[in-house]
Design a protein around this motif. Structure first.
Motif: not given
Lengths: 245, 367
Positions: B91, B93-97, B102, B105-106, B108, B110
């Motif tokens: 978590p 990462g930039v997107y905290a997933n 990252d 996520v970028f 899209n 899932d």
């Protein structure tokens, strides 16, 4: 006596040229046989077919009356017990004479067995014996590439014997040898025959005479005549195509 | 095992040992840090290159397989490790997933693609760093060696292999980060990758891997199998007629070499902090061949030295005259090929007069 090698109606052509044309040949176990013929008679192609390098278009090649050699590759025929010596001596030039023999010794040829191989006293004795037989024991530590032409020929014969093959196919062993070496080679091959079956392809008539064995004359991929050297030498057709040139 | 350490190997391993002790001590323990941290990372990188060079020397120097695609095995090992390091970011990462890196996520995405599963475990990633290059080498070699593709044709298809992989890894849809590759790693097994201690640890591991790689390669080449490999290199057809299945031997050594290259890649990535498709570029693979040729083909130790020498030269040159480096490398290669056929190691050994000429023949010609 039983049949060691049988070729029956073998044909092989390259781009329309019939290198082997309905060739049939039988060699008995323990026999010494010389095969002669002019250039292009199909001698080397015949060897290629027996050793699995080349597949025949049609015809049968039977080993010990049971095994179909046309289905086997080079390594496969070697493992069955067919050893081949090339016209141009081919040894492992950057390895020692001793290692050349050691690599050829009859052993398990699988990758794992070779990786974990340890030389036994028995193997060492066999290597020494072979080196003495081909008179290379005094140069055992030399690189094979440093040997003279005649010595390489002998080393290759030694490598062949190390495989302990049932059948030895020997292509022009006397090429490039001095007269004395040639006679010694003939003597060695006579010694080997009996225990092994030996097929010699040769051009040199003196050498063939020294072998004193049954001779097969090939011409245009076909057996032209067969019998003692005197018998085939008297054959009209043989004189025409080969001896009388 | 001791029998594997001949003079050449002994001297090299002794030097490597001194380096392995001196560099971390100089970096971590001494006042004033006589060995700066960037040097540690640089040296660690060279050691990975050296292991890669040993891997290539095993197939090229001993079995005559001139692979121009060994960079692919290195890069695959690197990607396997990179995938683990990506998962370790979690978590942070930039997107905290917590699950997806990252770049996914970028894009899209899932869920995690199936081939990313398991890479959260370090052991699994390390296994894959060996297994994936090994498997690729097995499949590739199985077809190439059975069809008796040799010489320049084999070199060309290995080159094509690494080029194809590069194009594939450039694609975002592949799920390996596309053009940017994998980067922004945070830590490995809980140790921060920015910490000097971690860097020193990776350096020591690289040195150990190089030593192990050298000893494994030496064990293989000094066995009877090694003699068969040389026999294949020098007279392939003769070897077949003696009864050795040449394709099996080539396959064995090619797979071992690919796994060694994969390990080098896995150690390389945490030290440089990035892996991208550029590592697959054909020029990289050709570079490895130059290292080996320069150091001394068929000597193992020479190959490792070649990689280190070229690595140093590249670092110096690219900081002094960046635009001249490729010319210098090309010139070096030409020079070595023409004037030093035995490579740098051959030069050193002949200077020291240590290479005994093959037993001078006593004048005892056969009667």
């Amino acid at each position: 006596m039983s049949v060691q090698l049988l070729l029956d109606g073998v044909n092989r052509s390259f781009d329309g040229f019939k290198a082997i044309n309905d060739l049939s040949l039988t060699v008995e176990k323990g026999e010494l046989r010389a095969i002669i013929g002019p250039n292009g008679a199909g001698k080397t192609t015949m060897m290629d077919i027996i050793t699995g390098k080349t597949r025949p278009d049609t015809g049968k090649v039977l080993w010990n009356q049971s095994v179909d050699l046309t289905r086997s590759d080079e390594a496969g025929t070697a493992r069955l017990g067919i050893g081949r010596k090339f016209q141009k001596p081919t040894v492992f030039e950057t390895q020692t004479v001793e290692d050349n023999i050691a690599l050829s010794l009859k052993e398990d040829r699988s990758v794992w067995a070779t990786l974990f191989y340890r030389r036994s006293a028995e193997d060492s004795a066999r290597i020494a014996e072979l080196l003495a037989l081909v008179k290379l024991d005094h140069v055992a530590g030399w690189m094979a590439g440093d040997l003279s032409h005649g010595q390489k020929q002998w080393l290759e014969i030694g490598m062949l014997l190390a495989q302990d093959p049932e059948l030895l196919l020997v292509d022009e062993p006397a090429a490039g040898m001095t007269d004395a070496e040639t006679m010694r080679t003939a003597e060695l091959l006579r010694q080997i025959a009996g225990k092994h079956t030996v097929i010699v392809v040769e051009h040199d008539m003196d050498f063939v005479r020294a072998l004193g064995c049954r001779v097969t004359v090939l011409h245009q991929g076909h057996v032209l005549a067969e019998g003692s050297l005197d018998h085939v030498s008297a054959n009209e057709q043989v004189i025409e195509v080969y001896l009388g040139r | 095992m001791l029998s594997l350490i001949d003079r050449r190997m002994g001297i090299f391993l002794a030097g490597l040992f001194v380096l392995t002790v001196a560099v971390p001590v100089g970096n971590l323990a001494l006042d004033g840090q006589p060995v700066p941290s960037y040097i540690v990372a640089l040296l660690g990188k060279y050691l990975c290159y050296a292991l890669l060079a040993v891997a290539l020397d095993l197939v090229w120097g001993y079995c005559g397989i001139l692979s121009l695609g060994h960079g692919a095995f290195f890069a695959l090992g690197g990607y396997a490790m990179g995938m683990h390091l990506m998962r370790e970011i979690g978590p942070r990462g930039v997107y905290a997933n917590p699950l997806l890196p990252d770049f996914m996520v970028f894009l899209n995405w899932d869920s995690l693609p199936w081939y990313w599963l398991g890479f959260d475990m370090f052991g699994f990633a390390l296994l894959m760093a060996l297994a994936v290059p090994g498997l690729l080498a097995f499949v590739f070699g199985w077809f190439a060696f059975r069809s008796r593709v040799t010489g320049v044709y084999l070199s060309i298809i290995t080159q094509a292999m690494t080029y194809a992989l590069m194009l594939a890894f450039f694609r975002n849809e592949m799920g390996f980060g596309g053009y940017n590759g994998l980067t922004d790693f945070k830590d490995v097994l809980g140790f921060s990758l920015q910490a000097d201690t971690t860097r020193a640890g990776l350096f020591v591991l690289s040195a150990l891997a190089l030593a192990a790689g050298l000893l494994v390669a030496k064990a293989i080449t000094s066995s009877k199998l090694g003699k068969v490999l040389i026999a294949i290199r020098d007279a392939e057809s003769r070897t077949r007629f003696i009864g050795y299945r040449v394709e099996e031997y080539k396959l064995f050594v090619f797979v071992v070499s690919a796994m060694m290259a994969g390990l080098a890649g896995a150690l390389y990535v945490p030290q440089v902090g990035i892996i991208n498709p550029g590592e697959f570029s054909p020029a990289n693979s050709i570079g490895i061949v130059i290292w080996v040729a320069l150091g001394g083909r068929g000597t193992l130790v020479g190959a490792a030295m070649g990689a280190i020498i070229v690595g140093f030269a590249q670092t110096l040159f690219t900081s002094w005259f960046p635009e001249l480096w490729l010319f210098a490398l090309g010139g070096l290669f030409v020079f070595v090929t023409i004037f030093l056929p035995q490579g740098v190691l051959g030069l050193i050994e002949s200077r020291l007069g240590r290479k005994p000429p093959p037993a001078p023949a006593p004048e005892e010609a056969s009667a």
